[in-house]
Write a protein that holds these residues in place. Structure first.
Motif, PDB file in Angstrom:
ATOM      1  N   PHE A  81      25.250  -9.120  -8.078  1.00 50.64           N
ATOM      2  CA  PHE A  81      25.867 -10.328  -7.560  1.00 50.64           C
ATOM      3  C   PHE A  81      25.077 -11.581  -7.937  1.00 50.64           C
ATOM      4  O   PHE A  81      23.946 -11.517  -8.420  1.00 50.64           O
ATOM      5  CB  PHE A  81      25.980 -10.245  -6.029  1.00 50.64           C
ATOM      6  N   GLN A  82      25.698 -12.720  -7.648  1.00 49.82           N
ATOM      7  CA  GLN A  82      25.045 -14.016  -7.846  1.00 49.82           C
ATOM      8  C   GLN A  82      23.798 -14.100  -6.981  1.00 49.82           C
ATOM      9  O   GLN A  82      22.754 -14.582  -7.405  1.00 49.82           O
ATOM     10  CB  GLN A  82      26.039 -15.123  -7.479  1.00 49.82           C
ATOM     11  N   SER A  83      23.905 -13.617  -5.740  1.00 46.92           N
ATOM     12  CA  SER A  83      22.748 -13.552  -4.845  1.00 46.92           C
ATOM     13  C   SER A  83      21.977 -12.266  -5.120  1.00 46.92           C
ATOM     14  O   SER A  83      22.569 -11.199  -5.294  1.00 46.92           O
ATOM     15  CB  SER A  83      23.214 -13.579  -3.385  1.00 46.92           C
ATOM     16  N   TYR A  84      20.654 -12.348  -5.162  1.00 46.07           N
ATOM     17  CA  TYR A  84      19.840 -11.173  -5.474  1.00 46.07           C
ATOM     18  C   TYR A  84      19.967 -10.111  -4.385  1.00 46.07           C
ATOM     19  O   TYR A  84      19.939  -8.924  -4.666  1.00 46.07           O
ATOM     20  CB  TYR A  84      18.366 -11.552  -5.640  1.00 46.07           C
ATOM     21  N   ALA A  85      20.093 -10.542  -3.102  1.00 47.20           N
ATOM     22  CA  ALA A  85      20.267  -9.633  -1.957  1.00 47.20           C
ATOM     23  C   ALA A  85      19.180  -8.562  -1.916  1.00 47.20           C
ATOM     24  O   ALA A  85      19.463  -7.381  -1.705  1.00 47.20           O
ATOM     25  CB  ALA A  85      21.659  -8.994  -1.988  1.00 47.20           C
ATOM     26  N   LEU A  86      17.919  -8.975  -2.111  1.00 52.83           N
ATOM     27  CA  LEU A  86      16.798  -8.041  -2.024  1.00 52.83           C
ATOM     28  C   LEU A  86      16.283  -7.994  -0.590  1.00 52.83           C
ATOM     29  O   LEU A  86      16.351  -8.981   0.145  1.00 52.83           O
ATOM     30  CB  LEU A  86      15.671  -8.471  -2.964  1.00 52.83           C
ATOM     31  N   TYR A  87      15.748  -6.839  -0.208  1.00 56.12           N
ATOM     32  CA  TYR A  87      15.140  -6.718   1.119  1.00 56.12           C
ATOM     33  C   TYR A  87      13.767  -7.385   1.080  1.00 56.12           C
ATOM     34  O   TYR A  87      12.873  -6.945   0.343  1.00 56.12           O
ATOM     35  CB  TYR A  87      14.995  -5.248   1.506  1.00 56.12           C
ATOM     36  N   PRO A  88      13.556  -8.461   1.879  1.00 57.90           N
ATOM     37  CA  PRO A  88      12.307  -9.233   1.746  1.00 57.90           C
ATOM     38  C   PRO A  88      11.054  -8.481   2.171  1.00 57.90           C
ATOM     39  O   PRO A  88       9.960  -8.791   1.691  1.00 57.90           O
ATOM     40  CB  PRO A  88      12.559 -10.444   2.666  1.00 57.90           C
ATOM     41  N   HIS A  89      11.213  -7.467   3.061  1.00 55.40           N
ATOM     42  CA  HIS A  89      10.025  -6.760   3.564  1.00 55.40           C
ATOM     43  C   HIS A  89       9.647  -5.573   2.695  1.00 55.40           C
ATOM     44  O   HIS A  89       8.627  -4.914   2.945  1.00 55.40           O
ATOM     45  CB  HIS A  89      10.291  -6.279   4.995  1.00 55.40           C
TER      46      HIS A  89
END
Length: 348
Positions: A81-89
Motif C-alpha cells: 500500500f501507499q502507507s507502509y503499515a509497519l508495526y512500530p514496536h
C-alpha cells in the motif's frame, strides 16, 4: 503462475458505476501498470483484483480459476500500500516475518525466507532496526519484503511511492524494476505518475472514467495514442494539440499556415510532441508565435510560446537557448510525427 484475467468486470456503489465493464488479460510474469487521473477507477480496479472490493458484475480469474467470490486470503496475492503499515514496536525481521508467524510456519522457514527477502532488497544491515530508525525508502522496502516472504502468485502495488520525496522515488523505481527482473513475478502497479508508468511497465493500462482508454507498451502509447486523452496524458510535457482543418491533401492550422498531409479528411485537430517541433525564423514552418517563457532544465530547455488563437505551445530545445521573451519565431512541425484526431477525439 500468475496470469490474471478480467471479464466484463464492473463495480457499482448503489446507482454509481465506477468500473464500467473492463476486459483485460495480464500474462504470467508481466509488469502491468494502471495509470490515469484521480477518480478514474485505477485503485478500485486493483482492489477488486485483490478481493478488497467486491466485484459487482463480471468475473476475475487467476491462473484460469474464477476467484470472483473468494476472499483476499484465498487468492494468493500480496499487496503493498501507499502507507507502509509497519508495526512500530517490531524489528524489521519481525515485521517481514509476521504473516508467516501468524500462519504457523516453522521458525527455520521464517528465518530463511526473511533472510532471502532481505538479501534481494539489500536490507541485511537493517534487520534488527525498528521502523522509526529508518528512512521512508527503507520502510517501503520493508513493506515490499513483507510481501516477498509470502511467495505470492502476484504482487499488487497501490501507489507505493507517493509518500516519498523526488530523489527517493527515483531510487525506489530502480529497486522495483530490479525486483521484477529478479523475481520474474506478475506485478500490477497503480500510479497517477506517468513517469513511473513509462519507466517500469511492460504494458500500461490507461483508465479514463472507469473505462480502458488504451492498453499497450510505453512506446506504443507514446508513439501511437488511440485518442486525444491518451495523447495528452502520456508524455511530459504533454502533447501540443492545435485546431486544424484538412482539405485537398493539406491541413491548415487556425491562425497559422499548416502543411501537406494525406488521408486525414475527418481530422479537426493535430497533435505534435514538444521534441518534434523546431524553432525557426518568423515566417518559417506551420505557424508563427511569440516566446512567452523559457524553462531551463540543464540538458533541455522548454520554450513556451504564445500562438495566438492556438494558445500556448511547448517546444523542447536541447541544451540552452539564446531566445528571450517577446522574440518572434516560426514553428516547424515534423511532418512524420504529427497525430490527427477527429471531433470525437479518436486518432485518425
Amino acid at each position: 503462475m500468475g496470469a490474471i484475467t478480467l471479464k466484463a468486470a464492473e463495480k457499482w456503489y448503489g446507482d454509481l458505476q465506477v468500473i464500467k465493464g473492463v476486459d483485460l488479460e495480464i500474462n504470467e510474469g508481466e509488469f502491468v501498470i494502471f495509470v490515469g487521473p484521480s477518480g478514474c477507477g485505477k485503485s478500485t480496479l486493483l482492489r477488486m483484483i485483490g478481493g478488497l472490493e467486491e466485484t459487482s458484475r463480471g468475473a476475475i480469474l487467476i491462473d484460469g480459476k474464477d476467484v470472483t467470490a473468494d476472499p483476499p486470503s484465498k487468492r494468493g496475492l500480496s499487496m503493498v500500500f501507499q502507507s507502509y503499515a509497519l508495526y512500530p514496536h517490531m524489528s524489521v525481521r519481525d515485521n517481514m516475518g509476521f504473516s508467516l508467524k501468524t500462519a504457523g510456519a516453522p521458525k527455520d522457514e521464517i528465518r530463511a525466507k526473511v533472510d532471502e527477502a532481505a538479501r534481494i532488497l539489500k536490507l541485511e544491515p537493517l534487520l534488527e532496526r525498528r521502523p522509526k530508525d529508518m528512512s521512508g525508502g527503507q520502510r517501503q522496502r520493508v513493506a515490499i519484503g513483507r510481501s516477498i516472504v509470502r511467495d505470492p502468485t502476484a504482487f499488487l502495488f497501490d501507489e507505493p511511492l507517493s509518500n516519498l520525496d523526488a530523489s527517493l522515488r527515483v531510487e525506489m523505481r530502480y529497486e522495483i524494476a530490479k525486483l521484477h527482473q529478479s523475481l520474474k513475478s506478475t506485478m500490477i502497479y497503480v500510479t497517477h505518475d506517468q513517469t513511473e508508468a513509462m519507466t517500469l511497465a511492460d504494458r500500461i493500462v490507461v483508465l479514463e472514467g472507469g473505462y480502458i482508454a488504451q492498453v499497450g507498451t510505453p512506446r506504443e502509447l507514446y508513439e501511437k495514442p488511440a485518442n486525444l486523452f491518451v495523447a495528452q496524458f502520456i508524455g511530459s510535457p504533454k502533447m501540443n494539440v492545435m485546431r486544424c482543418a484538412v482539405s485537398g491533401g493539406a491541413f491548415a492550422l487556425e491562425g497559422g499556415r499548416g502543411g501537406a498531409i494525406e488521408g486525414h479528411e475527418n481530422a479537426v485537430s493535430v497533435g505534435c510532441r514538444p521534441e518534434h517541433i523546431k524553432l525557426g525564423a518568423a515566417g518559417e514552418g506551420a505557424l508563427d508565435a511569440i516566446v512567452d517563457v523559457l524553462e531551463y532544465l540543464g540538458a533541455d530547455t522548454f520554450v513556451i510560446v504564445d500562438a495566438g488563437p492556438l494558445g500556448r505551445i511547448t517546444v523542447r530545445v536541447e541544451g540552452d537557448s539564446s531566445l528571450r521573451p517577446e522574440d518572434r519565431v516560426g514553428l516547424i512541425l515534423d511532418p512524420d510525427r504529427l497525430h490527427f484526431f477527429d471531433a470525437e477525439g479518436r486518432a485518425v
